[in-house]
Design a protein around this motif. Structure first.
Motif, PDB file in Angstrom:
ATOM      1  N   ILE A 115      44.894  44.437  50.913  1.00  0.00           N
ATOM      2  CA  ILE A 115      45.317  44.671  49.534  1.00  0.00           C
ATOM      3  C   ILE A 115      46.840  44.806  49.476  1.00  0.00           C
ATOM      4  CG2 ILE A 115      43.176  45.738  48.748  1.00  0.00           C
ATOM      5  CD1 ILE A 115      44.774  48.485  49.350  1.00  0.00           C
ATOM      6  N   TYR A 116      47.352  45.019  48.265  1.00  0.00           N
ATOM      7  CA  TYR A 116      48.797  45.183  48.061  1.00  0.00           C
ATOM      8  C   TYR A 116      49.032  46.479  47.298  1.00  0.00           C
ATOM      9  CZ  TYR A 116      53.510  43.113  47.583  1.00  0.00           C
ATOM     10  OH  TYR A 116      54.849  42.807  47.689  1.00  0.00           O
ATOM     11  N   PRO A 117      49.828  47.409  47.816  1.00  0.00           N
ATOM     12  CA  PRO A 117      50.507  47.348  49.112  1.00  0.00           C
ATOM     13  C   PRO A 117      49.524  47.680  50.246  1.00  0.00           C
ATOM     14  CG  PRO A 117      50.973  49.445  48.062  1.00  0.00           C
ATOM     15  CD  PRO A 117      50.169  48.654  47.072  1.00  0.00           C
ATOM     16  N   SER A 118      49.709  47.033  51.374  1.00  0.00           N
ATOM     17  CA  SER A 118      48.753  47.150  52.485  1.00  0.00           C
ATOM     18  C   SER A 118      49.127  48.312  53.400  1.00  0.00           C
ATOM     19  CB  SER A 118      48.710  45.840  53.272  1.00  0.00           C
ATOM     20  OG  SER A 118      50.020  45.410  53.619  1.00  0.00           O
ATOM     21  N   VAL A 119      49.029  49.515  52.841  1.00  0.00           N
ATOM     22  CA  VAL A 119      49.261  50.732  53.614  1.00  0.00           C
ATOM     23  C   VAL A 119      47.957  51.526  53.687  1.00  0.00           C
ATOM     24  CG1 VAL A 119      51.760  50.957  53.403  1.00  0.00           C
ATOM     25  CG2 VAL A 119      50.301  51.743  51.537  1.00  0.00           C
ATOM     26  N   THR A 120      47.887  52.461  54.621  1.00  0.00           N
ATOM     27  CA  THR A 120      46.625  53.049  55.064  1.00  0.00           C
ATOM     28  C   THR A 120      45.810  53.721  53.970  1.00  0.00           C
ATOM     29  OG1 THR A 120      47.470  53.323  57.301  1.00  0.00           O
ATOM     30  CG2 THR A 120      45.662  54.771  56.638  1.00  0.00           C
ATOM     31  N   TYR A 121      46.417  54.569  53.141  1.00  0.00           N
ATOM     32  CA  TYR A 121      45.632  55.340  52.174  1.00  0.00           C
ATOM     33  C   TYR A 121      45.058  54.465  51.057  1.00  0.00           C
ATOM     34  CZ  TYR A 121      46.370  59.828  54.422  1.00  0.00           C
ATOM     35  OH  TYR A 121      46.320  60.875  55.306  1.00  0.00           O
ATOM     36  N   PRO A 122      45.853  53.585  50.445  1.00  0.00           N
ATOM     37  CA  PRO A 122      45.245  52.643  49.500  1.00  0.00           C
ATOM     38  C   PRO A 122      44.158  51.781  50.136  1.00  0.00           C
ATOM     39  CG  PRO A 122      47.610  52.683  49.200  1.00  0.00           C
ATOM     40  CD  PRO A 122      47.326  53.487  50.443  1.00  0.00           C
ATOM     41  N   CYS A 123      44.367  51.353  51.384  1.00  0.00           N
ATOM     42  CA  CYS A 123      43.374  50.512  52.058  1.00  0.00           C
ATOM     43  C   CYS A 123      42.055  51.260  52.240  1.00  0.00           C
ATOM     44  CB  CYS A 123      43.892  50.060  53.423  1.00  0.00           C
ATOM     45  SG  CYS A 123      45.155  48.764  53.357  1.00  0.00           S
ATOM     46  N   HIS A 124      42.126  52.501  52.689  1.00  0.00           N
ATOM     47  CA  HIS A 124      40.887  53.253  52.929  1.00  0.00           C
ATOM     48  C   HIS A 124      40.208  53.664  51.629  1.00  0.00           C
ATOM     49  CE1 HIS A 124      42.293  53.238  57.072  1.00  0.00           C
ATOM     50  NE2 HIS A 124      41.065  53.554  57.401  1.00  0.00           N
ATOM     51  N   ALA A 125      40.982  53.861  50.580  1.00  0.00           N
ATOM     52  CA  ALA A 125      40.369  54.099  49.269  1.00  0.00           C
ATOM     53  C   ALA A 125      39.674  52.836  48.776  1.00  0.00           C
ATOM     54  CB  ALA A 125      41.425  54.562  48.269  1.00  0.00           C
ATOM     55  N   THR A 126      40.255  51.692  49.059  1.00  0.00           N
ATOM     56  CA  THR A 126      39.622  50.414  48.698  1.00  0.00           C
ATOM     57  C   THR A 126      38.324  50.213  49.468  1.00  0.00           C
ATOM     58  OG1 THR A 126      41.621  49.255  47.975  1.00  0.00           O
ATOM     59  CG2 THR A 126      39.877  47.902  48.913  1.00  0.00           C
ATOM     60  N   HIS A 144      41.479  52.085  41.628  1.00  0.00           N
ATOM     61  CA  HIS A 144      41.011  53.347  42.218  1.00  0.00           C
ATOM     62  C   HIS A 144      42.079  54.434  42.204  1.00  0.00           C
ATOM     63  CE1 HIS A 144      43.124  52.535  46.005  1.00  0.00           C
ATOM     64  NE2 HIS A 144      42.366  51.508  46.308  1.00  0.00           N
ATOM     65  N   GLY A 145      43.337  54.071  41.936  1.00  0.00           N
ATOM     66  CA  GLY A 145      44.357  55.083  41.681  1.00  0.00           C
ATOM     67  C   GLY A 145      45.239  55.473  42.851  1.00  0.00           C
ATOM     68  N   VAL A 146      44.871  55.077  44.073  1.00  0.00           N
ATOM     69  CA  VAL A 146      45.694  55.405  45.249  1.00  0.00           C
ATOM     70  C   VAL A 146      46.615  54.209  45.482  1.00  0.00           C
ATOM     71  CG1 VAL A 146      45.702  56.123  47.661  1.00  0.00           C
ATOM     72  CG2 VAL A 146      43.830  56.813  46.160  1.00  0.00           C
ATOM     73  N   ILE A 147      47.790  54.257  44.881  1.00  0.00           N
ATOM     74  CA  ILE A 147      48.667  53.079  44.847  1.00  0.00           C
ATOM     75  C   ILE A 147      49.735  53.107  45.956  1.00  0.00           C
ATOM     76  CG2 ILE A 147      48.295  52.446  42.443  1.00  0.00           C
ATOM     77  CD1 ILE A 147      51.282  54.571  43.373  1.00  0.00           C
ATOM     78  N   ASN A 148      49.710  54.144  46.788  1.00  0.00           N
ATOM     79  CA  ASN A 148      50.657  54.247  47.895  1.00  0.00           C
ATOM     80  C   ASN A 148      50.149  55.346  48.834  1.00  0.00           C
ATOM     81  OD1 ASN A 148      52.931  53.861  49.487  1.00  0.00           O
ATOM     82  ND2 ASN A 148      54.405  54.277  47.857  1.00  0.00           N
ATOM     83  N   ASN A 149      50.721  55.415  50.021  1.00  0.00           N
ATOM     84  CA  ASN A 149      50.388  56.530  50.909  1.00  0.00           C
ATOM     85  C   ASN A 149      50.846  57.853  50.315  1.00  0.00           C
ATOM     86  OD1 ASN A 149      49.155  55.115  53.000  1.00  0.00           O
ATOM     87  ND2 ASN A 149      51.004  54.962  54.237  1.00  0.00           N
ATOM     88  N   THR A 150      52.105  57.872  49.878  1.00  0.00           N
ATOM     89  CA  THR A 150      52.739  59.118  49.452  1.00  0.00           C
ATOM     90  C   THR A 150      53.031  59.130  47.951  1.00  0.00           C
ATOM     91  OG1 THR A 150      54.910  58.221  50.046  1.00  0.00           O
ATOM     92  CG2 THR A 150      53.768  59.530  51.714  1.00  0.00           C
ATOM     93  N   LEU A 151      53.272  60.327  47.435  1.00  0.00           N
ATOM     94  CA  LEU A 151      53.533  60.515  46.016  1.00  0.00           C
ATOM     95  C   LEU A 151      55.000  60.230  45.688  1.00  0.00           C
ATOM     96  CD1 LEU A 151      51.592  63.883  45.508  1.00  0.00           C
ATOM     97  CD2 LEU A 151      50.710  61.542  45.351  1.00  0.00           C
ATOM     98  N   LEU A 152      55.248  59.942  44.436  1.00  0.00           N
ATOM     99  CA  LEU A 152      56.617  59.737  43.964  1.00  0.00           C
ATOM    100  C   LEU A 152      57.289  61.094  43.800  1.00  0.00           C
ATOM    101  CD1 LEU A 152      58.829  57.827  42.870  1.00  0.00           C
ATOM    102  CD2 LEU A 152      57.790  58.103  40.594  1.00  0.00           C
ATOM    103  N   GLN A 153      58.115  61.446  44.782  1.00  0.00           N
ATOM    104  CA  GLN A 153      58.849  62.716  44.786  1.00  0.00           C
ATOM    105  C   GLN A 153      60.299  62.413  45.188  1.00  0.00           C
ATOM    106  OE1 GLN A 153      56.423  65.002  47.549  1.00  0.00           O
ATOM    107  NE2 GLN A 153      55.052  65.695  45.925  1.00  0.00           N
ATOM    108  N   PRO A 154      61.088  61.853  44.268  1.00  0.00           N
ATOM    109  CA  PRO A 154      62.430  61.368  44.597  1.00  0.00           C
ATOM    110  C   PRO A 154      63.282  62.379  45.339  1.00  0.00           C
ATOM    111  CG  PRO A 154      61.834  60.646  42.411  1.00  0.00           C
ATOM    112  CD  PRO A 154      60.753  61.584  42.858  1.00  0.00           C
ATOM    113  N   GLY A 155      63.832  61.937  46.466  1.00  0.00           N
ATOM    114  CA  GLY A 155      64.721  62.763  47.261  1.00  0.00           C
ATOM    115  C   GLY A 155      64.033  63.632  48.276  1.00  0.00           C
TER     116      GLY A 155
END
Length: 435
Positions: A46-57, A67-78
């Motif tokens: 899938i895209y992006p092909s990182v672990t957490y989105p992949c395993h949720a897929t 499914h809502g898991v669009i990245n490994n980590t959350l958007l927390q700038p800085g």
């Protein structure tokens, strides 16, 4: 719906690639599956092909933007160590393990991503202490099944050395073997990360990565043996799969350095982010660009001009720029303003100070986990970037399939257990089943 198997054991070997087949076919325990079951030559990730989105897929049959898991980590700038999508609540809709529970089947998960606080009978979620005051064991206990984890830590905790590999996977292996033999769950999901770690730190085809594949063969053998010893082999199905592949790289793109210089990101005297108009959120081989105020047309226009100018530069490390709508069409997060794909040899970081392009040395990769020599997150359209699946046992045909998609795995696993994930992006791969 008829159940095709009584025990489904899903083994995720993180970062196992279609390119690993020449090695796998000569290893005895992988041979057992390859010769007697279904082998899929290429699984489109899938895209992006990182672990957490992949395993949720894998457990939903849906793309990340659904499914809502669009990245490994959350958007927390800085934040130099942002929080991850650890919790079941991060997933929208139902999952394989939810439906198994509704069907009165017993479930177990061992370091399976995005299972914190999930309704799983025997749950040791993948979650780590991300604050100085947190304790790793307590964090795990609070977000999984405490009595189960205490049992595992009492028996096998001496094996583990924090999060270091291969000791972590060795601990997970003994925990999995123990769980199969003593609990005999109807659904077991286990996640091994040894290979992924070695590829990040040493490169795709490194000696260390090859050694990890050989260790995985031994781990697979131990799990197969445990199923026999539990007396459930004739009524079991074993699936070994990867979630994504990886590509070698040695240059990191820090787009936030440019955004900072152009005042889209504001920091205080200590370098801490105090405000941002636009931010580049890494997905390793790809990245999202978010606009803080989605109605800020001036910022959107200026950032678009910036990324377009970089796209024209062959040394920028950026291969492609997508709009939010184009990202959504590929299953990624459509709420981004833009999505960037890295060129071969490059990946994205979120540094705000320093160089726009940082060359990564082996010493860098050894000293700091954010620096890697191979990574993933790239588009599934990248060449030689497929992952792999093999399955054997009850309900599985003896066949070779040229390709399926990662989104097809969840519906197929659900069919094996006699449950349904409903209307999914993926389909049941009936060709591999004895329906």
């Amino acid at each position: 719906m008829t159940r095709l198997t009584n025990h489904l054991i899903i083994i995720s070997f993180d970062c196992l690639s279609a390119l690993d087949y020449p090695i796998l076919k000569d290893l005895p325990h992988f041979q057992t599956i390859l010769k007697n079951g279904t082998y899929v030559e290429k699984v489109e990730t899938i895209y992006p092909s990182v672990t957490y989105p992949c395993h949720a897929t894998i457990v939903t049959g849906n793309y990340p933007n659904r499914h809502g898991v669009i990245n490994n980590t959350l958007l927390q700038p800085g934040n130099p160590s942002p929080d991850w999508n650890w919790y079941r609540d991060c997933i929208h809709g139902t999952t394989l393990y939810d439906e198994a529970k509704l069907a009165n089947l017993t479930t177990a998960a061992l370091l399976w991503p995005v299972t914190g606080k999930a309704n799983i009978d025997y749950n040791m979620p993948e979650i780590f202490a991300n604050r100085p005051w947190q304790n790793q064991i307590l964090v795990s206990l609070m977000n999984g099944t405490p009595s189960f984890q205490l049992e595992l830590n009492k028996c096998f905790g001496h094996i583990r050395k924090g999060l270091k590999q291969p000791e972590l996977d060795d601990f997970v292996l003994e925990s999995t073997v123990h769980t199969i033999k003593t609990k005999k769950p109807n659904l077991v999901m286990v996640h091994f990360t040894d290979l992924d770690t070695q590829r990040h730190e040493h490169g795709f085809s490194s000696t260390e990565a090859i050694a990890a594949i050989h260790r995985h063969n031994l781990r697979l053998g131990r799990i197969l043996e445990a199923i026999y010893e539990a007396g459930i082999y004739e009524n079991s199905t074993v699936v070994a799969l990867g979630d994504h592949s990886a590509l070698d790289e040695n240059k990191a793109v820090n787009l936030n350095v440019l955004l900072h210089k152009k005042n889209f990101i504001t920091t205080n005297a200590k370098g801490k982010v105090i405000n941002w108009l636009a931010y580049c959120k890494s997905c390793d081989g790809s990245a999202y660009i978010y606009i803080n105020d989605k109605q800020d047309s001036a910022t959107i226009k200026e950032v678009k001009q910036l990324v377009d100018s970089l796209l024209d530069d062959p040394d920028s490390g950026i291969e492609q720029v997508l709009t939010g709508d184009q990202a959504a069409a590929k299953g990624a997060d459509g709420s981004c303003a833009f999505m960037l794909e890295a060129s071969h040899g490059y990946y994205f970081l979120e540094d705000i100070e320093g160089e726009y392009i940082k060359t990564i040395s082996r010493e860098d990769a050894a000293a700091d986990k954010k620096y890697t020599l191979a990574c993933h997150g790239y588009s599934p359209e990248k060449e030689d970037y497929g992952t792999i699946l093999m399955a054997v046992g009850k309900g599985i045909n003896q066949t070779t399939l040229p390709s399926i998609r990662l989104i097809d795995e969840g519906p197929t696993f659900a069919r094996l257990l006699g449950v349904s994930l409903g209307n999914t992006d993926g389909r049941v791969v009936e060709e591999m089943l004895t329906i």
